[in-house]
Design an enzyme around this catalytic site. Structure first.
Site, PDB file in Angstrom:
ATOM      1  CB  CYS A  90      -5.743   9.360   6.288  1.00 32.20           C
ATOM      2  SG  CYS A  90      -6.766   7.941   5.886  1.00 32.20           S
ATOM      3  CG  HIS A 333      -3.036   6.112   2.488  1.00 29.32           C
ATOM      4  ND1 HIS A 333      -2.447   6.859   3.480  1.00 29.32           N
ATOM      5  CD2 HIS A 333      -4.375   6.396   2.567  1.00 29.32           C
ATOM      6  CE1 HIS A 333      -3.371   7.550   4.130  1.00 29.32           C
ATOM      7  NE2 HIS A 333      -4.549   7.273   3.595  1.00 29.32           N
ATOM      8  CB  CYS A 363      -9.202  13.592   2.482  1.00 24.99           C
ATOM      9  SG  CYS A 363      -8.664  12.055   1.706  1.00 24.99           S
TER      10      CYS A 363
END
Length: 381
Positions: A90, A333, A363
């Site tokens: 990510c 996201h 994260c």
């Protein structure tokens, strides 16, 4: 003279929801849109760009090969400009930014574009792992057979820090409330380039409340607290940042937006997986010699509601400075693009409110995390 890395341009697409307005746009073309918008808004000739460092997580199908290079070609930029693709889960485009900063600080390059893309409507989450087990039997043996499921990790974080479902859902509702207020105030307008008729983030659900979220079933455990409403949205999007040195910016007639003070990356427990932003924050602050209390805005990616809440509990940061524009729960996201999207939002927020320091942390799957600290550049600096 010591080289100083600055960001002179930051642009993003609106973030599209899964199956939304960006679903028909090829990832290379979506990337090309922000590359060309970056060149247009800064006024640079693409010829001056030494490299394009591009984040992308699911490098398969439409995102296979080297999407960073295809982005350059799709943009119609000179064939002499290279491109490469980064995968740090990510945090891929946040890592792309750190790599760009490192390149210009080292003197190896002078002008680098960092950013990323993910079109999850076309390349589904987990597609790259569909036919294999990337971590292998030795990793499974080391961690007792745990299969590195982020949803289960989020459940474990909620249990460890004692977050009830109501607490998580209240945070999720606040994310939507803040995002809607920011959108209504035009906070995202100047940073966003329209694509395929999409000019506003599609994921915001107005009127979200603890009561409405209570109707959703847990996603990962029968009696769990994590569900679709307090987790980040599956999304489509792209973003790009132009990184150079302060000296080169003056030479090119570019006005720096922020200077890049420090970047950090850490490994963390891959079972809890999503707690890396806590040590990453401490590491980047120590590197920069800046105190937590001096930071005016924090962007902590809302992969799941327990992630920013655990970060908040451990750091003691001011909750009013955390994700003031909402986060991935409301705004989405798009994996490989998210780091650059968050940085773009944060930079424009800092510019609009005269905030000196901004800290972003993300994260990442399998237990890593990036943190980046930037400082506002004033007029004439």
């Amino acid at each position: 003279m010591k080289r100083e890395a600055v960001i002179v341009g930051a642009v993003r697409t609106a973030v599209g929801k899964r199956g939304g307005g960006l679903r028909q746009v090829h990832p290379a073309d979506l990337s090309a849109t922000v590359l060309n918008a970056l060149a247009e808004r800064t006024g640079i000739d693409p010829e001056v760009v030494d490299d394009v460092v591009w984040g992308c997580v699911s490098q398969i199908g439409d995102q296979s090969g080297n999407i960073g290079r295809y982005a350059v070609l799709a943009a119609g930029w000179p064939e002499s400009i290279p491109g490469t693709t980064v995968n740090r889960a990510c945090g891929s485009s946040q890592q792309a930014l750190d790599f760009a900063v490192q390149a210009v600080l080292s003197g190896q390059q002078d002008v680098v574009v960092a950013g990323g893309v993910e079109v999850m409507s076309r390349v589904p989450l987990g597609a790259a792992r569909a036919d294999g087990m990337p971590y292998g039997p030795h990793v499974l043996d080391r961690y007792g057979g745990f299969s590195f499921d982020q949803g289960i990790s989020a459940e474990r974080i909620a249990e460890k820090w004692g977050f009830s479902r109501d607490r998580l859902d209240a945070y999720a509702a606040l994310s939507h409330e803040r995002a809607a207020a920011a959108q209504d105030a035009g906070a995202f307008t100047a940073q966003t380039v329209p694509v395929a008729g999409v000019d506003a983030d599609e994921g915001i659900r107005r009127g979200t409340s603890v009561a409405t979220l209570a109707k959703l079933k847990p996603s990962f455990q029968d009696h769990g607290v994590i569900h679709a409403g307090n987790a980040s949205q599956i999304s489509d999007g792209a973003a790009a940042l132009l990184v150079t040195t302060a000296e080169k910016a003056r030479e090119l007639g570019l006005a720096p937006l922020v200077r890049c003070l420090a970047g950090a990356v850490v490994g963390s427990d891959p079972v809890l997986m999503l707690t890396g932003p806590i040590p990453a924050t401490g590491k980047v602050l120590r590197k920069a010699g800046v105190a937590l209390a001096e930071i005016g805005v924090f962007e902590v990616n809302e992969a799941f509601a327990p992630v920013p809440l655990a970060w908040l509990a451990e750091t003691g940061a001011d909750p009013r400075r955390l994700n003031p524009l909402g986060g991935a729960i409301a705004l989405g996201h798009p994996l490989g693009a998210s780091g650059a999207v968050l940085m773009t939002r944060m930079i424009h927020h800092m510019r609009g409110h005269g905030i000196r320091y901004g800290l972003q942390t993300m994260c990442e799957g399998d237990g890593t995390a990036n943190a980046t600290l930037v400082e506002l550049v004033g007029p004439g600096e």
